[in-house]
Design an enzyme around this catalytic site. Structure first.
Site, PDB file in Angstrom:
ATOM      1  N   THR A 190      40.207 -18.101  21.685  1.00 33.12           N
ATOM      2  CA  THR A 190      41.088 -17.051  22.214  1.00 33.12           C
ATOM      3  C   THR A 190      40.670 -16.647  23.624  1.00 33.12           C
ATOM      4  O   THR A 190      41.509 -16.540  24.526  1.00 33.12           O
ATOM      5  CB  THR A 190      41.092 -15.826  21.283  1.00 33.12           C
ATOM      6  OG1 THR A 190      41.713 -16.186  20.046  1.00 33.12           O
ATOM      7  CG2 THR A 190      41.856 -14.661  21.908  1.00 33.12           C
ATOM      8  N   ASN A 206      47.927 -26.522  15.403  1.00 34.96           N
ATOM      9  CA  ASN A 206      47.050 -25.977  14.369  1.00 34.96           C
ATOM     10  C   ASN A 206      47.725 -25.841  13.007  1.00 34.96           C
ATOM     11  O   ASN A 206      47.040 -25.721  11.994  1.00 34.96           O
ATOM     12  CB  ASN A 206      46.503 -24.617  14.805  1.00 34.96           C
ATOM     13  CG  ASN A 206      47.608 -23.655  15.209  1.00 34.96           C
ATOM     14  OD1 ASN A 206      48.317 -23.896  16.174  1.00 34.96           O
ATOM     15  ND2 ASN A 206      47.762 -22.569  14.471  1.00 34.96           N
ATOM     16  N   GLN A 254      41.896 -27.625  18.135  1.00 31.76           N
ATOM     17  CA  GLN A 254      42.092 -28.410  16.911  1.00 31.76           C
ATOM     18  C   GLN A 254      41.894 -29.906  17.136  1.00 31.76           C
ATOM     19  O   GLN A 254      41.782 -30.668  16.169  1.00 31.76           O
ATOM     20  CB  GLN A 254      43.492 -28.167  16.340  1.00 31.76           C
ATOM     21  CG  GLN A 254      43.692 -26.794  15.741  1.00 31.76           C
ATOM     22  CD  GLN A 254      42.887 -26.567  14.478  1.00 31.76           C
ATOM     23  OE1 GLN A 254      42.411 -27.499  13.849  1.00 31.76           O
ATOM     24  NE2 GLN A 254      42.718 -25.310  14.101  1.00 31.76           N
ATOM     25  N   SER A 272      36.439 -24.580  20.787  1.00 33.10           N
ATOM     26  CA  SER A 272      35.881 -23.487  19.977  1.00 33.10           C
ATOM     27  C   SER A 272      34.810 -24.010  19.034  1.00 33.10           C
ATOM     28  O   SER A 272      35.006 -25.026  18.359  1.00 33.10           O
ATOM     29  CB  SER A 272      36.997 -22.821  19.170  1.00 33.10           C
ATOM     30  OG  SER A 272      36.472 -21.821  18.322  1.00 33.10           O
ATOM     31  N   GLY A 273      33.674 -23.308  18.974  1.00 31.85           N
ATOM     32  CA  GLY A 273      32.545 -23.749  18.173  1.00 31.85           C
ATOM     33  C   GLY A 273      32.778 -23.720  16.676  1.00 31.85           C
ATOM     34  O   GLY A 273      32.344 -24.622  15.961  1.00 31.85           O
ATOM     35  N   THR A 281      25.826 -10.639  29.749  1.00 30.00           N
ATOM     36  CA  THR A 281      24.627 -11.373  29.359  1.00 30.00           C
ATOM     37  C   THR A 281      24.989 -12.544  28.467  1.00 30.00           C
ATOM     38  O   THR A 281      25.702 -12.387  27.474  1.00 30.00           O
ATOM     39  CB  THR A 281      23.647 -10.445  28.625  1.00 30.00           C
ATOM     40  OG1 THR A 281      23.305  -9.360  29.479  1.00 30.00           O
ATOM     41  CG2 THR A 281      22.388 -11.192  28.230  1.00 30.00           C
ATOM     42  N   CYS A 335      45.216 -16.797  12.344  1.00 34.62           N
ATOM     43  CA  CYS A 335      45.439 -15.619  13.180  1.00 34.62           C
ATOM     44  C   CYS A 335      46.713 -14.872  12.804  1.00 34.62           C
ATOM     45  O   CYS A 335      46.933 -13.752  13.234  1.00 34.62           O
ATOM     46  CB  CYS A 335      45.495 -16.029  14.656  1.00 34.62           C
ATOM     47  SG  CYS A 335      43.942 -16.702  15.268  1.00 34.62           S
TER      48      CYS A 335
END
Length: 379
Positions: A70, A149, A178, A198-199, A236, A322
């Site tokens: 996102t 997706n 995806q 995306s992890g 950070t 989502c």
């Protein structure tokens, strides 16, 4: 447990969890701190970027670590639009994008940008020539997902990249969330300027991701602050998350060829059985990604089937995680031309490299029994 909702999220690999814990314990210092501990953390962060770049076959300074799909999509889309709005205000996407892309474009429309939402055919795929014709002198961005997706449809991003090369004024963004690990895609010299990964779709951790930003591509940042990530993402750095993501990416790459072949084999088994089930329609096209199969069972509520399977510890889903708690129809299936009977009764089965044939056979048997029981109650 049989988990077949891998497009929503994947189970973290134990090695990934271990890397996150080790880095959290040993390299807890702020990479921006000038003392020795901070320097060690900074070196590890830089090494992680180098390794990610090697795995993706791009340059190190083209890697930006993010908090996931996102954020990556929003940074790419809004970042280009806001940075280059003096050059043009027209942007192009499709009618079948993930909510993080679709809503980003809706937000830009409120700011005065003009958006073309390209239609798709019955397989959920855009026509390359329609995209070419949609480009104007005012176009600054094209954003199109690689793998859908919900359906698993694969967009012709290679051909679109070639078109993008013909228009140096515009930028091309690909949502590869995806596709990574399921449908290989080249980044270098592809015409793609930005790419989102995306992890947690790769057996990594939630809150981790990568945005590929081709050298020379400038973005307006969403976060302002200390100037981390070349001032594109101040804050950070999540060092442990970055290291764990690179670990997940490496593990996926090592298994990619065999894993893709395995999932296609399982998809074939699923398709063959589904074709024998009365009242079940397969929505996913034949030429699709290996890990997603979307079906509809008109007349039956998908959430009821999902809960019945869940009682057997078998887990599938409806549409995008989502938006799966919304009761309206799938806008993806509607865009493909399906009627409400199919667009409101869709189920998504999504595989991983670790799914087994036995998992699939048990799932198919329980799905058939659940459908039979529901139909018997309705008669």
């Amino acid at each position: 447990m049989i988990y077949l909702d891998n497009s929503a999220t994947t189970k973290p690999n134990p090695a990934v969890l271990n890397s996150f814990q080790q880095v959290s314990e040993r390299f807890f210092a702020n990479p921006s701190s000038i003392h020795q501990l901070g320097g060690e953390a900074e070196k590890l962060l830089q090494r992680s970027k180098e390794q990610a770049a090697q795995l993706l076959q791009v340059e190190t300074d083209e890697i930006v670590f993010t908090a996931g799909g996102t954020e990556g999509n929003n940074l790419a889309i809004k970042g280009i639009a806001l940075e280059h709005q003096k050059r043009g205000s027209h942007i192009i996407t499709t009618q079948v994008e993930h909510p993080s892309v679709h809503e980003a474009f809706r937000g830009l429309e409120r700011l005065g940008f003009s958006v073309t939402y390209l239609p798709v055919n019955e397989n959920g795929v855009v026509a390359v020539e329609e995209l070419r014709e949609a480009i104007t002198d005012d176009t600054i961005l094209i954003s199109i997902m690689h793998v859908n997706n919900e359906l698993g449809s694969v967009q012709p991003v290679e051909a679109i990249g070639e078109i993008a090369k013909e228009h140096p004024k515009l930028f091309f963004h690909v949502d590869h969330v995806q596709g990574m690990g399921k449908v290989p895609m080249k980044l270098a010299d592809s015409g793609i300027d930005l790419c989102t990964i995306s992890g947690h779709k790769l057996h990594g951790l939630k809150g981790t991701g990568i945005l590929y930003v081709k050298k020379g591509t400038t973005l307006f940042p969403l976060f302002h602050g200390g100037g981390q990530e070349k001032s594109l993402r101040s804050g950070t750095e999540n060092l442990a998350g970055a290291v764990s993501l690179v670990k997940a990416l490496r593990l996926i790459k090592e298994r990619e060829i065999a894993g893709i072949r395995h999932m296609y084999h399982l998809q074939t088994i699923i398709r063959q059985k589904l074709r024998t089930m009365d009242g079940v329609f397969i929505n996913t096209p034949e030429q699709a990604a290996p890990h997603i199969i979307n079906i509809s069972v008109p007349g039956l509520k998908p959430e009821v089937l999902i809960h019945m399977l869940g009682e057997k510890e078998i887990y599938i889903s409806t549409k995008s995680a989502c938006s799966s708690k919304q009761t309206d129809e799938s806008k993806i299936l509607a865009a493909c031309g399906h009627g409400r009977d199919r667009s409101t009764s869709a189920l998504r089965i999504s595989l991983s490299y670790d799914s087994t044939e036995n998992d699939i056979h048990v799932f198919l048997q329980e799905l058939q029994e659940a459908i039979n029981r529901l139909k018997a109650v309705m008669e």
